[in-house]
Design a protein around this motif. Structure first.
Motif, PDB file in Angstrom:
ATOM      1  N   HIS A 262       0.832  -1.204   0.000  1.00 55.17           N
ATOM      2  CA  HIS A 262       0.000   0.000   0.000  1.00 55.17           C
ATOM      3  C   HIS A 262       0.870   1.259   0.000  1.00 55.17           C
ATOM      4  CE1 HIS A 262      -3.185   2.801   0.896  1.00 55.17           C
ATOM      5  NE2 HIS A 262      -2.653   3.098   2.075  1.00 55.17           N
ATOM      6  N   LYS A 263       1.953   1.216   0.749  1.00 59.37           N
ATOM      7  CA  LYS A 263       2.817   2.383   0.893  1.00 59.37           C
ATOM      8  C   LYS A 263       3.629   2.657  -0.365  1.00 59.37           C
ATOM      9  CE  LYS A 263       6.585   4.156   3.851  1.00 59.37           C
ATOM     10  NZ  LYS A 263       5.914   5.381   4.337  1.00 59.37           N
ATOM     11  N   PHE A 264       4.163   1.611  -0.993  1.00 59.74           N
ATOM     12  CA  PHE A 264       5.110   1.798  -2.095  1.00 59.74           C
ATOM     13  C   PHE A 264       4.489   1.602  -3.477  1.00 59.74           C
ATOM     14  CE2 PHE A 264       7.928   1.114   1.497  1.00 59.74           C
ATOM     15  CZ  PHE A 264       8.917   2.063   1.277  1.00 59.74           C
ATOM     16  N   LEU A 265       3.497   0.723  -3.595  1.00 56.33           N
ATOM     17  CA  LEU A 265       2.895   0.464  -4.904  1.00 56.33           C
ATOM     18  C   LEU A 265       1.454   0.963  -4.987  1.00 56.33           C
ATOM     19  CD1 LEU A 265       4.209  -3.107  -5.867  1.00 56.33           C
ATOM     20  CD2 LEU A 265       5.222  -0.871  -6.299  1.00 56.33           C
ATOM     21  N   ARG A 266       1.024   1.650  -3.950  1.00 61.59           N
ATOM     22  CA  ARG A 266      -0.327   2.207  -3.901  1.00 61.59           C
ATOM     23  C   ARG A 266      -1.404   1.144  -4.084  1.00 61.59           C
ATOM     24  NH1 ARG A 266       0.399   7.970  -7.201  1.00 61.59           N
ATOM     25  NH2 ARG A 266       2.063   8.790  -5.854  1.00 61.59           N
ATOM     26  N   MET A 267      -1.146  -0.040  -3.547  1.00 66.57           N
ATOM     27  CA  MET A 267      -2.217  -1.025  -3.503  1.00 66.57           C
ATOM     28  C   MET A 267      -3.406  -0.407  -2.765  1.00 66.57           C
ATOM     29  SD  MET A 267      -2.253  -4.824  -1.763  1.00 66.57           S
ATOM     30  CE  MET A 267      -2.475  -4.171  -0.085  1.00 66.57           C
ATOM     31  N   PRO A 268      -4.636  -0.584  -3.262  1.00 68.15           N
ATOM     32  CA  PRO A 268      -5.779   0.061  -2.615  1.00 68.15           C
ATOM     33  C   PRO A 268      -5.894  -0.265  -1.128  1.00 68.15           C
ATOM     34  CG  PRO A 268      -6.420  -0.852  -4.732  1.00 68.15           C
ATOM     35  CD  PRO A 268      -5.011  -1.320  -4.478  1.00 68.15           C
ATOM     36  N   ALA A 269      -6.283   0.736  -0.354  1.00 69.00           N
ATOM     37  CA  ALA A 269      -6.466   0.535   1.086  1.00 69.00           C
ATOM     38  C   ALA A 269      -7.498  -0.550   1.359  1.00 69.00           C
ATOM     39  CB  ALA A 269      -6.886   1.850   1.740  1.00 69.00           C
ATOM     40  N   ALA A 270      -8.499  -0.653   0.491  1.00 64.23           N
ATOM     41  CA  ALA A 270      -9.522  -1.696   0.666  1.00 64.23           C
ATOM     42  C   ALA A 270      -8.902  -3.084   0.553  1.00 64.23           C
ATOM     43  CB  ALA A 270     -10.620  -1.517  -0.379  1.00 64.23           C
ATOM     44  N   ASP A 271      -7.916  -3.241  -0.347  1.00 67.93           N
ATOM     45  CA  ASP A 271      -7.229  -4.536  -0.461  1.00 67.93           C
ATOM     46  C   ASP A 271      -6.428  -4.830   0.802  1.00 67.93           C
ATOM     47  OD1 ASP A 271      -8.300  -4.683  -2.957  1.00 67.93           O
ATOM     48  OD2 ASP A 271      -6.390  -4.797  -4.043  1.00 67.93           O
ATOM     49  N   LEU A 272      -5.755  -3.820   1.336  1.00 69.36           N
ATOM     50  CA  LEU A 272      -5.004  -4.005   2.574  1.00 69.36           C
ATOM     51  C   LEU A 272      -5.927  -4.455   3.692  1.00 69.36           C
ATOM     52  CD1 LEU A 272      -2.506  -3.786   4.364  1.00 69.36           C
ATOM     53  CD2 LEU A 272      -2.923  -1.313   4.548  1.00 69.36           C
ATOM     54  N   ASP A 273      -7.080  -3.819   3.817  1.00 67.73           N
ATOM     55  CA  ASP A 273      -8.037  -4.194   4.863  1.00 67.73           C
ATOM     56  C   ASP A 273      -8.518  -5.635   4.666  1.00 67.73           C
ATOM     57  OD1 ASP A 273      -7.837  -1.722   6.057  1.00 67.73           O
ATOM     58  OD2 ASP A 273      -9.648  -0.916   5.125  1.00 67.73           O
ATOM     59  N   THR A 274      -8.814  -5.984   3.419  1.00 69.61           N
ATOM     60  CA  THR A 274      -9.279  -7.346   3.134  1.00 69.61           C
ATOM     61  C   THR A 274      -8.227  -8.375   3.492  1.00 69.61           C
ATOM     62  OG1 THR A 274     -10.731  -6.610   1.340  1.00 69.61           O
ATOM     63  CG2 THR A 274     -10.032  -8.912   1.290  1.00 69.61           C
ATOM     64  N   ILE A 275      -6.990  -8.109   3.123  1.00 68.34           N
ATOM     65  CA  ILE A 275      -5.906  -9.061   3.386  1.00 68.34           C
ATOM     66  C   ILE A 275      -5.712  -9.275   4.883  1.00 68.34           C
ATOM     67  CG2 ILE A 275      -3.398  -9.398   3.207  1.00 68.34           C
ATOM     68  CD1 ILE A 275      -3.623  -7.915   0.455  1.00 68.34           C
ATOM     69  N   GLN A 276      -5.612  -8.186   5.639  1.00 68.53           N
ATOM     70  CA  GLN A 276      -5.354  -8.369   7.067  1.00 68.53           C
ATOM     71  C   GLN A 276      -6.549  -9.018   7.759  1.00 68.53           C
ATOM     72  OE1 GLN A 276      -6.773  -6.662   9.760  1.00 68.53           O
ATOM     73  NE2 GLN A 276      -7.644  -4.783   8.920  1.00 68.53           N
TER      74      GLN A 276
END
Length: 345
Positions: A262-276
């Motif tokens: 999310h920080k370096f490749l701008r992966m969507p925040a929604a994807d980060l939330d889903t993954i964790q």
């Protein structure tokens, strides 16, 4: 690798497979768990063979155990036409393949992976090796097995914790290569999967990547998503009472490296939330002491993807798409560990 066989009845398929091979002697290598729980499934079906079992556990994946295995091979008068069956999990496949590949400059071996982790991950790709002085898979070679025989029958012998450990690699395959696969995987009642289908899909994903990049010069590095920090955490806690299984550590690695994505490749925040959320639902959460951060980062610098003093990560552009050779600094890794600690239990 000449053969990849998905077996519905390993006690029938293994002896059939062996009739297609020419060898002078047959050796079966196992660990102290496999000899009790998995060897009885195939022992009556095997032709005459020599066998050896070493003490189970990642902590025994080292040169001392290799020395014992090489001595067994020597005492059994194995020649270069001997065939070794590595019956067990990832440690057995990695170390047994390494010992076979170096004994008399190399003898043939077949892997029969008995854990979910080894079936979906270590069974394909030809990476062999051992841990050295606290660094995971630090000494090793690339060498393909003669064949791999995979049977979900062995999964019935696994404790739930070991099954869950392998499930981390299944989730990773979806994250790096197949969004629909990732979303199809269960997090509630995850133990009720149709394992045969899942193993086939995951092996297919890994094999497709490995076939394009056998020696990890480029694309194959995406298979290491979650492993730069995950391996460091696994190694750091290996010799402590806070011991983590491989998949448990890799789950932490995937959450922290999703934060870096999310920080370096701008992966969507929604994807980060889903993954964790999905990973925590299966693996729960531990607390990593701030005092351990520097030791963990020091181990990250031993990761094999690194180039000189740079920390090279494989990170997600989005769920189902992964990039590699992303340079990340020490402070960002600390941020990622702090992010993991900040998540609700």
């Amino acid at each position: 690798m000449d053969t990849l066989l998905f077996s519905s009845d390993i006690s029938l398929d293994l002896p059939r497979y062996l009739t297609t091979k020419k060898y002078s002697k047959l050796g079966v290598l196992m660990d102290s768990q496999t000899i009790n729980h998995c060897y009885p499934i195939v022992s009556a079906a095997l032709p005459e063979h020599a066998m050896h079992a070493f003490e189970a556990g990642e902590v025994h994946k080292n040169l001392d155990t290799c020395r014992d295995i090489w001595q067994w091979m020597t005492d059994a008068n194995f020649d270069r036409k001997t065939l070794i069956l590595n019956l067990g999990g990832g440690v057995t496949g990695d170390m047994g393949g390494f010992c076979a590949s170096t004994y008399k400059r190399g003898i043939r071996f077949v892997n029969i992976p008995t854990t979910l982790l080894s079936q979906v991950d270590a069974s394909v790709g030809g990476k062999l090796g051992i841990d050295f002085n606290g660094f995971k898979n630090h000494i090793g070679v690339f060498n393909q097995p003669e064949g791999v025989l995979i049977s979900d029958e062995f999964l019935q012998t696994l404790p739930e914790a070991e099954l869950r450990s392998g499930y981390a690699e299944v989730l990773k395959h979806g994250l790096i290569r197949n969004e629909n696969y990732f979303y199809s995987l269960k997090t509630e009642n995850w133990q009720t999967q149709h394992w045969k289908d899942i193993i086939a899909v995951s092996v297919g994903i890994k094999r497709e990547v490995v076939d394009k990049d056998p020696k990890e010069d480029g694309l194959r590095k995406i298979l290491n998503f979650g492993h730069t920090i995950g391996h460091a955490i696994e190694s750091h806690y290996l010799d402590t009472p806070y011991h983590l299984l491989h998949g448990e550590a890799i789950a932490i690695g995937m959450i922290t490296e999703a934060y870096l994505s999310h920080k370096f490749l701008r992966m969507p925040a929604a994807d980060l939330d889903t993954i964790q959320q999905k990973l925590l639902a299966v693996f729960g959460k531990i607390s990593i002491a701030d005092a351990d951060f520097n030791a963990i980062i020091k181990r990250c610098f031993q990761d094999k993807k690194n180039d000189g003093e740079a920390l090279n990560f494989s990170l997600l552009k989005r769920i189902g798409s992964c990039d590699f050779n992303i340079v990340v600094g020490k402070e960002a890794v600390i941020e990622a560990l702090e992010y993991y600690n900040s998540l609700a239990d």
